[in-house]
Design a protein around this motif. Sequence first.
Motif, PDB file in Angstrom:
ATOM      1  N   VAL A 141      49.206  30.163  37.731  1.00 60.08           N
ATOM      2  CA  VAL A 141      49.212  29.759  36.315  1.00 60.08           C
ATOM      3  C   VAL A 141      48.040  28.853  35.982  1.00 60.08           C
ATOM      4  CG1 VAL A 141      51.716  30.008  36.100  1.00 60.08           C
ATOM      5  CG2 VAL A 141      50.755  27.800  36.792  1.00 60.08           C
ATOM      6  N   ALA A 142      47.303  28.390  36.998  1.00 57.55           N
ATOM      7  CA  ALA A 142      46.224  27.427  36.766  1.00 57.55           C
ATOM      8  C   ALA A 142      44.842  28.056  36.912  1.00 57.55           C
ATOM      9  CB  ALA A 142      46.354  26.252  37.730  1.00 57.55           C
ATOM     10  N   ASN A 143      44.756  29.398  36.926  1.00 58.33           N
ATOM     11  CA  ASN A 143      43.422  29.982  36.974  1.00 58.33           C
ATOM     12  C   ASN A 143      42.771  29.859  35.591  1.00 58.33           C
ATOM     13  OD1 ASN A 143      44.589  32.014  35.427  1.00 58.33           O
ATOM     14  ND2 ASN A 143      44.163  33.654  36.875  1.00 58.33           N
ATOM     15  N   TRP A 144      41.533  30.335  35.473  1.00 62.77           N
ATOM     16  CA  TRP A 144      40.810  30.085  34.224  1.00 62.77           C
ATOM     17  C   TRP A 144      41.514  30.712  33.030  1.00 62.77           C
ATOM     18  CZ3 TRP A 144      38.895  33.431  30.661  1.00 62.77           C
ATOM     19  CH2 TRP A 144      38.803  34.775  31.022  1.00 62.77           C
ATOM     20  N   ALA A 145      42.033  31.929  33.185  1.00 62.28           N
ATOM     21  CA  ALA A 145      42.698  32.599  32.067  1.00 62.28           C
ATOM     22  C   ALA A 145      43.989  31.889  31.696  1.00 62.28           C
ATOM     23  CB  ALA A 145      42.983  34.060  32.436  1.00 62.28           C
ATOM     24  N   GLY A 146      44.692  31.370  32.707  1.00 68.69           N
ATOM     25  CA  GLY A 146      45.916  30.624  32.435  1.00 68.69           C
ATOM     26  C   GLY A 146      45.649  29.343  31.682  1.00 68.69           C
ATOM     27  N   ARG A 147      44.553  28.691  32.012  1.00 70.07           N
ATOM     28  CA  ARG A 147      44.202  27.444  31.323  1.00 70.07           C
ATOM     29  C   ARG A 147      43.824  27.709  29.865  1.00 70.07           C
ATOM     30  NH1 ARG A 147      42.515  23.168  35.362  1.00 70.07           N
ATOM     31  NH2 ARG A 147      43.194  24.020  37.363  1.00 70.07           N
ATOM     32  N   VAL A 148      43.093  28.803  29.639  1.00 69.45           N
ATOM     33  CA  VAL A 148      42.743  29.163  28.268  1.00 69.45           C
ATOM     34  C   VAL A 148      44.008  29.510  27.487  1.00 69.45           C
ATOM     35  CG1 VAL A 148      41.556  30.864  26.837  1.00 69.45           C
ATOM     36  CG2 VAL A 148      40.406  29.913  28.844  1.00 69.45           C
ATOM     37  N   ARG A 149      44.893  30.283  28.095  1.00 69.29           N
ATOM     38  CA  ARG A 149      46.139  30.682  27.429  1.00 69.29           C
ATOM     39  C   ARG A 149      46.949  29.460  27.024  1.00 69.29           C
ATOM     40  NH1 ARG A 149      49.720  35.120  27.556  1.00 69.29           N
ATOM     41  NH2 ARG A 149      51.435  34.616  26.142  1.00 69.29           N
ATOM     42  N   PHE A 150      47.062  28.493  27.938  1.00 71.11           N
ATOM     43  CA  PHE A 150      47.844  27.294  27.624  1.00 71.11           C
ATOM     44  C   PHE A 150      47.173  26.451  26.546  1.00 71.11           C
ATOM     45  CE2 PHE A 150      49.360  22.962  28.349  1.00 71.11           C
ATOM     46  CZ  PHE A 150      50.734  23.176  28.312  1.00 71.11           C
ATOM     47  N   LEU A 151      45.844  26.367  26.596  1.00 68.76           N
ATOM     48  CA  LEU A 151      45.111  25.595  25.596  1.00 68.76           C
ATOM     49  C   LEU A 151      45.296  26.172  24.202  1.00 68.76           C
ATOM     50  CD1 LEU A 151      43.025  23.323  25.046  1.00 68.76           C
ATOM     51  CD2 LEU A 151      41.228  25.032  25.414  1.00 68.76           C
ATOM     52  N   VAL A 152      45.288  27.503  24.110  1.00 66.35           N
ATOM     53  CA  VAL A 152      45.366  28.159  22.805  1.00 66.35           C
ATOM     54  C   VAL A 152      46.792  28.239  22.279  1.00 66.35           C
ATOM     55  CG1 VAL A 152      45.006  30.356  21.611  1.00 66.35           C
ATOM     56  CG2 VAL A 152      43.255  29.495  23.191  1.00 66.35           C
ATOM     57  N   SER A 153      47.744  28.572  23.154  1.00 66.02           N
ATOM     58  CA  SER A 153      49.100  28.861  22.686  1.00 66.02           C
ATOM     59  C   SER A 153      50.170  27.887  23.156  1.00 66.02           C
ATOM     60  CB  SER A 153      49.512  30.269  23.159  1.00 66.02           C
ATOM     61  OG  SER A 153      49.679  30.288  24.564  1.00 66.02           O
ATOM     62  N   GLY A 154      49.855  27.076  24.164  1.00 75.66           N
ATOM     63  CA  GLY A 154      50.873  26.193  24.725  1.00 75.66           C
ATOM     64  C   GLY A 154      51.839  26.918  25.641  1.00 75.66           C
ATOM     65  N   GLU A 155      51.566  28.196  25.940  1.00 75.72           N
ATOM     66  CA  GLU A 155      52.412  28.985  26.830  1.00 75.72           C
ATOM     67  C   GLU A 155      51.691  29.262  28.142  1.00 75.72           C
ATOM     68  OE1 GLU A 155      53.433  32.560  24.765  1.00 75.72           O
ATOM     69  OE2 GLU A 155      55.101  31.626  23.699  1.00 75.72           O
TER      70      GLU A 155
END
Length: 235
Positions: A141-155
């Motif tokens: 969950v902490a790879n680059w795509a996961g970090r972007v996803r969390f930053l944008v959506s909080g999910e």
Amino acid sequence: MRGLWLRDPGSYEGYRQRSPPGVQEAAIALLGRHLTSRSSVLDLGSGGAMLARLSEIGFRDRHAVARDPSLVGDTDAAVPKEWSVVSLDLGGDFAAHYSRRFDVIVSSELIEHLESPSAFLRQAHALLEDDGFLMVTTPNVANWAGRVRFLVSGELRWFDDRMRARARHITPIAGAQMRGMLDEAGFKRIATAAAGSFSGPLRTLLTAPLSAPFLAFLGRRGWGDCSIYLARKCV
């Protein structure tokens, strides 16, 4: 077009892989660098592919717990007669089924489906020989795509409503949580890695401007779609 955008995990020796391409290969390589014995192995949540790979690196005493003991629900491969395969509730007291211990336990893409990962790790600990190895893989969950996803959506990536309904991904586990649970369950952490990706070449190319800054900072662990944890039983 799908092959350019998203990669299919495919199969290995006729058994469908349930992890991103590259994860099982990386996990086997990591395990092989630390093994002291290749006698017995237990594959928890087996789909067949990992056990087939372990057979090829020297394991002869092979056991598995699978949702479908036949392992043929979505593959063309039959279970080799020398494999011992049973169906058990991996969210319960599955260690009680066995009257023996194992040199190695592997669990690929299972722990995120369980309500109590800590209980699962304690059960695995009980089934290992002294100084035995445990290898677990789970979505990163902490790879680059996961970090972007969390930053944008909080999910968290892989753990939104769709994945909960489609794949029953209910328990996201980041590095700090896994390290803490392993320590509490009586394991010594040996190695951690990140590997695998569902992204095809076109998707990788198009997302490169976004991923590059994260990868420069995070290194290899920022790329892999799965985290791999290798630990040893403490006595």
